[in-house]
Design an enzyme around this catalytic site. Structure first.
Site, PDB file in Angstrom:
ATOM      1  N   GLU A 103      10.926 -12.742 -24.986  1.00 42.60           N
ATOM      2  CA  GLU A 103      11.519 -12.390 -23.699  1.00 42.60           C
ATOM      3  C   GLU A 103      11.152 -13.325 -22.556  1.00 42.60           C
ATOM      4  OE1 GLU A 103      13.684  -9.634 -23.030  1.00 42.60           O
ATOM      5  OE2 GLU A 103      13.821  -9.858 -25.198  1.00 42.60           O
ATOM      6  N   SER A 507      -4.615  58.080 -24.058  1.00 40.96           N
ATOM      7  CA  SER A 507      -6.020  58.430 -24.242  1.00 40.96           C
ATOM      8  C   SER A 507      -6.910  57.232 -24.511  1.00 40.96           C
ATOM      9  CB  SER A 507      -6.152  59.429 -25.393  1.00 40.96           C
ATOM     10  OG  SER A 507      -5.616  60.675 -25.014  1.00 40.96           O
TER      11      SER A 507
END
Length: 832
Positions: A103, A507
């Site tokens: 590149e 309960s």
């Protein structure tokens, strides 16, 4: 020839030349001035709104976060882009050079813009004019970083100018290594890969340090056009570009010519990424962790911060928890739910049913082992079913057949007038040809009436239960949540009933009433009255009752809790003050803002399964507050610990050994004194041994304590219990509250789930007794059924004379004047 004399005119040619030179010079000067002005204007325009580039010096690209279980197995990945950030020092030099050679060959020497590359590109593009070939660019790696990160992809001259200016500034602001690091981690390389690490995994299923020279060169070839060099679609183009990169690398001295030629012979084998094995359970747990991370760090950091999250989930226990909950929810559904019919109906014709069945969408909540099948034929006692099965993911579907017999659908009954009818007697009453139903394979088809086994598999009818449930299992010493299930199926509903559903505990709330009394010095053998009770309220007379509408007269506190006597609990709450009970519920974290009314003593308030588990954990750990935690630690992308669950801090763990052994410092608040906590543990052991929770301890062969809970009209079923090592809370009910059916209690539906979860958690561990705190007095006493036990007393109370409590048969007002029960309740009364 002699020069002209003073009076003679100059030659016309000299005059013309002088004027021409003057004109050219003047024109040039004007051009320079105009060009300078134009250039300055272009520069001012290009730099007028350039983005700030300084932040790139500290930029970190988005990186996926990962969640791990307690055994370090991967639970989930969270990401917007699948990227793994790799510091430049960890990227192999040859891989770096592959991108530089392909590149930007002059990357290490230019200052952001490469004039030689620009000239070369201009000359090449001029030569290619009219040929139809695509023009080439001259962008450097620095310019590509500027384009990708700052200026965008507009194809204009102004963008290129802005890009060049920013590239120059980037080179001034940061090092070449930093620029290359950003580039190699940000660039898109196809195959859904951003950055070189993700590309190496997606193409070759390798780490960067495992790549060959040829594979590095291939990755370096991709930025030009990733899709055009896909080795699976364009192998020749991919190889040609790879070989070109190898030649450039050899030209730049990154590799030798021999290495390049050897690498060119290497085929490009794109293996594809092997997805990591995820833990197949715990979706509710994972989602709760994600919510916690969002609240602590924010959604952006959670999904893009590269967090490494280690949780407390035990995968084996989580799987056992989910299986136990699902199995018992399906058992209830078969017992009480009835058959709700087929999923849909299609054609059962031989040439039509397979494509029609493949078009039927999967039913959300189906278990992995279930499949959709179509009824092909029905006779009196069995049905023939067909389904499509694929040997492999890409293989064509193959038809399969199975047999459904009456023996496997004996649970199915119809709903008639809101009630379950009698069991079906014929297969035709249950299914008909064309019905699409959910089935599960249960083995070979059975023989029928002395005949050999029928052809095909034996399948059983399945349906997704409407009843729901939730389970939480946690460590009482640390609060670490070991397993959590928030419903039958996360696919069916993301709503987590363990943490988000507010339900009446019934309960199972009573221990917080009794521990308040124990903390006040009232002993476990205190005599309390079980007799009819009335209370005048603004809504009318409140008449709570016991389960079964029976009365026992004077009973001990232990007997009252073991038998879950509502009337005793109401009287005790009235005697000690409902305000004190509300304060206890707040300290334990069960109900932070409990209404000060007597009906709350029977569990008429609302709480969550997670809160109940944490509340009960304080009983077994000596009275310390427990904060449930799903996350052990969180690390950032650099490995730094940014959060840790420090329920117990280690003082001296990092000190020199010579300074003495380290010690754990428990900074959790003491919410109830240890003696009262141990007395509560003993009472809850009795509730399991002789009371309503017998099913919870069946076959465990170890100390178990806990309490059932069943609310009015059987809307909610609970069991919350513990051993010395683990606390488990279980809830069963409907999302839209309605009755589970007469006789459906916490002891019948929730306690067996608790039993299976504890058995899975502790199956290979030795039994451990509950630890008594220093100073508690253990006195041998006889229970109401004649059994001798060791009763724990607060020192000085074991032999004290105590008058009975709660002798008033009726009361109006006082602490319970604001009770919010129904006007007259003479049937079930309170909560069981």
């Amino acid at each position: 020839m002699p020069p002209p004399g003073p009076g003679k005119p100059r030659p016309r040619r000299a005059i013309w030349l002088r004027r021409t030179v003057g004109f050219v010079f003047a024109t040039g000067m004007v051009g320079v001035v105009v060009g300078g002005i134009a250039g300055y204007g272009l520069w001012r325009t290009a730099t007028a709104d350039l983005p700030d580039h300084a932040w790139l010096a500290d930029y970190q690209p988005p990186q996926m976060s990962r969640i791990y279980a307690a055994d370090s197995r991967l639970m989930a990945e969270m990401a917007l882009e699948r990227r793994v950030f790799i510091p430049i020092g960890a990227i192999p030099k040859r891989l770096q050079q592959a991108f530089v050679s392909a590149e930007d060959q002059n990357f290490w020497t230019h200052h952001g813009v490469d004039p030689f590359a620009i000239a070369r590109a201009a000359f090449t593009n001029l030569e290619a004019m009219g040929t139809g070939r695509r023009s080439i660019g001259a962008s450097t790696i620095t310019q590509q970083v500027a384009k990708n990160m700052l200026v965008g992809n507009d194809r204009t001259i102004m963008r290129k100018v802005r890009e060049a200016i920013l590239a120059n500034r980037l080179e001034t602001a940061m090092s070449k290594d930093r620029i290359l690091e950003i580039y190699l981690n940000e660039i898109f390389l196809g195959a859904q890969a951003y950055g070189v690490a993700a590309a190496a995994m997606n193409y070759f299923n390798k780490g960067l340090d495992e790549l060959t020279i040829g594979e590095m060169a291939f990755l370096g070839a991709l930025p030009k056009a990733p899709n055009n060099y896909n080795p699976n679609r364009y192998p020749e183009a991919a190889k040609a570009r790879r070989d070109w990169v190898l030649d450039r690398m050899a030209e730049d001295g990154a590799i030798t010519r021999e290495e390049a030629e050897t690498a060119k012979k290497e085929p490009i084998l794109a293996r594809g990424r092997a997805r990591p094995d995820f833990v197949p359970v715990g979706q509710y747990f994972t989602e709760e962790v994600r919510r916690d991370l969002n609240s602590r760090f924010g959604p952006e950091q959670t999904t893009m911060g590269g967090l490494v999250v280690r949780t407390s989930m035990d995968p084996a226990l989580q799987a056992a928890t989910e299986n136990a909950l699902r199995r018992h929810l399906m058992a209830y559904d078969r017992r009480r739910g009835g058959w709700r019919g087929a999923v849909t109906k299609i054609s059962a014709a031989p040439a039509e049913w397979m494509p029609a069945l493949e078009g039927v969408p999967r039913v959300p909540g189906m278990l992995p082992e279930w499949r959709l099948a179509v009824v092909l034929e029905v006779n009196a006692r069995e049905a023939r079913l067909g389904w499509a099965e694929r040997p492999g993911p890409r293989d064509p579907a193959q038809p399969r057949e199975g047999r459904l017999s009456m023996e496997d659908v004996g649970w199915s009954r119809p709903w008639r007038d809101g009630r379950l009818g009698a069991p079906f007697r014929r297969m035709a009453d249950i299914v008909s040809p064309g019905d699409v139903v959910m089935v599960e394979s249960v083995g070979a088809a059975p023989a029928s009436q002395g005949r050999p086994p029928a052809r095909g598999e034996r399948v059983a009818l399945r349906q997704i239960p409407q009843v729901e449930g939730a389970v939480v299992a946690l460590d009482p010493s640390t609060g670490r949540v070991l397993a959590m299930s928030g419903g039958f199926s996360f696919e069916k509903s993301w709503f987590n009933r363990a943490t988000q559903a507010m339900r009446q505990p019934g309960s199972s709330f009573k221990p917080f009433v009794y521990v308040t009394a124990l903390e006040m010095g009232i002993p476990p053998n205190q005599q309390l009255l079980d007799a009819p009770f009335e209370l005048q309220t603004a809504q009318g007379i409140w008449r709570p009752g016991n389960y079964g509408n029976n009365f026992h007269g004077w009973v001990t506190m232990r007997t009252a809790l073991e038998k879950s006597l509502n009337l005793v609990t109401i009287r005790l709450a009235q005697e000690i003050g409902i305000d004190k009970v509300a304060e206890t519920a707040r300290r334990f974290g069960v109900m932070p803002n409990m209404p000060r009314v007597l009906s709350m003593a029977l569990g008429a308030g609302e709480t969550t399964v997670m809160r109940m588990a944490a509340g009960y954990a304080a009983f077994v750990n000596g009275g310390k507050f427990v904060e449930p935690s799903l996350i052990d630690s969180v690390q950032d992308r650099f490995g730094h610990v940014v959060w840790r669950n420090d329920a117990q801090r280690c003082e001296g763990c990092n000190a020199d050994v010579a300074a003495g052994p380290p010690r754990l410092e428990d900074k959790r608040p003491q919410i109830v004194d240890p003696i009262a906590a141990y007395q509560m543990v003993s009472l809850l052991q009795g509730a399991v041994t002789r009371g309503t929770g017998v099913a919870a301890a069946k076959g465990l062969n170890r100390p178990v304590a806990g309490k059932t809970g069943t609310t009015n009209d059987y809307f909610d079923n609970w069991f919350v219990g513990f051993t010395p090592d683990i606390v488990v809370a279980v809830w069963v009910g409907f999302d839209e509250p309605h009755s589970l059916g007469d006789g459906e209690t916490g002891g019948g539906n929730a306690a067996p789930i608790f039993n299976e979860v504890v058995a899975a958690a502790l199956h290979d561990s030795p039994p451990v007794p509950f630890r008594a705190p220093p100073g508690v007095a253990l006195v041998r006493v006889q229970t109401s059924n004649g059994q001798a036990i060791l009763e724990p007393f607060r020192p000085g109370t074991e032999n004290a004379a105590r008058p009975p409590m709660g002798g008033n048969v009726a009361s109006g007002g006082g602490a319970g004047a604001g009770a919010t029960a129904s006007a007259v309740d003479s049937s079930l009364g309170g909560l069981y």
